[in-house]
Design a protein around this motif. Structure first.
Motif, PDB file in Angstrom:
ATOM      1  N   ASP A   1     -64.701 -70.164  59.480  1.00 41.13           N
ATOM      2  CA  ASP A   1     -64.098 -68.829  59.503  1.00 41.13           C
ATOM      3  C   ASP A   1     -64.139 -68.128  58.151  1.00 41.13           C
ATOM      4  N   ASP A   2     -63.922 -68.871  57.052  1.00 40.37           N
ATOM      5  CA  ASP A   2     -63.924 -68.234  55.743  1.00 40.37           C
ATOM      6  C   ASP A   2     -65.316 -67.720  55.379  1.00 40.37           C
TER       7      ASP A   2
ATOM      8  N   ARG B   1     -66.282 -63.775  54.761  1.00 38.73           N
ATOM      9  CA  ARG B   1     -66.957 -63.418  53.503  1.00 38.73           C
ATOM     10  C   ARG B   1     -68.225 -62.621  53.781  1.00 38.73           C
TER      11      ARG B   1
END
Length: 277
Positions: A133-134, A138
């Protein structure tokens, strides 16, 4: 994920989710990436126009587009006031503006083939797995600042944008449909009708013809899903924007590895695919 619907409540959202909302009469769905803090990053034609082909089809599409309010949203910034947004089409909106009064749905990744085929309409799920998810959030934020290709309803649309953010995958071959399940469904319907026509020599039963047409349609969706395709490359977002700026991105034989033209080695690093903006 439900068999009939991917609808969710706002309370279950998390940063990195690929979300979408069906527009009036379920003509099409608008897709984006939720990045937290009630914000969604999504891809449009620019100036806030979600779809468009430049043809008579626009009459149908535009009629299903939510009416834009004359009152600026007090939560999110007015995307039309930013000249860079008008150029690259990637915008940030609050969740309410993104939904435009519609229901909230979450696109599903790494679904099993049976469930994928059970979803009769494309643009709701894929066989391909998602990145963390990160990483997804990003990518979306990076593309908000740097742009994402040129908008094309069938080759580079809001769903293509969201799928790229989730997977890092892009279609490598020019002149072919993108990752969008919606676009594949639109093309797959007529294709099923054409391909199944010869079967009239086998059976004239209307129910048999219908079953054959549905089978061809499902097979075309399954084969064209980004989780099955071989004409895709895995590309870091920085490489994508750098390649688009130079107008050329080359992929070596291993489609998961990308090199800039000037960085190619000897003859064994022969490029086999080219992505164009």
């Amino acid at each position: 994920m439900g068999l009939l619907s991917n609808r969710i409540g706002r309370e279950s959202l998390k940063a990195g989710d690929h979300i979408y909302s069906w527009r009036a009469a379920w003509v099409y769905a608008h897709h984006g990436i939720y990045v937290g803090d009630d914000k969604v990053i999504h891809f449009t034609r620019g100036r806030g126009q979600e779809v468009g082909t430049g043809t008579v089809v626009d009459i149908i599409l535009v009629s299903s587009t939510p009416k834009r309010s004359n009152t600026p949203c007090p939560v999110c910034t007015d995307e039309t006031s930013d000249s860079s947004t008008e150029t690259n089409g990637v915008v940030s909106s609050c969740l309410s503006c993104f939904l435009a009064g519609g229901a909230l749905y979450r696109f599903e990744y790494a679904v099993n083939p049976a469930l994928f085929l059970a979803k009769a309409r494309g643009g709701t799920c894929t066989l391909a797995p998602s990145d963390p998810d990160d990483t997804v959030a990003r990518r979306a934020r990076y593309l908000l600042s740097n742009g994402f290709r040129c908008y094309n309803l069938f080759k580079s649309n809001c769903e293509d944008f969201a799928i790229y953010c989730k997977t890092g995958l892009l279609v490598a071959e020019q002149g072919v449909v993108g990752q969008s399940g919606q676009a594949i469904s639109i093309i797959g319907g007529p294709l099923a009708a054409v391909v199944s026509t010869p079967f009239r020599l086998v059976t004239t039963n209307i129910y048999g013809m219908a079953v054959m047409a549905v089978g061809v349609y499902c097979a075309s969706r399954y084969a064209a899903d980004i989780g099955n395709r071989r004409d895709v490359v895995k590309m870091e977002v920085e490489d994508l924007t750098a390649g688009l700026a130079s107008g050329r991105i080359c992929a070596v034989e291993n489609i998961a590895q990308l090199v800039a033209p000037e960085a190619e080695g000897p003859a064994d690093a022969t490029a086999t695919a080219t992505l164009a903006a």
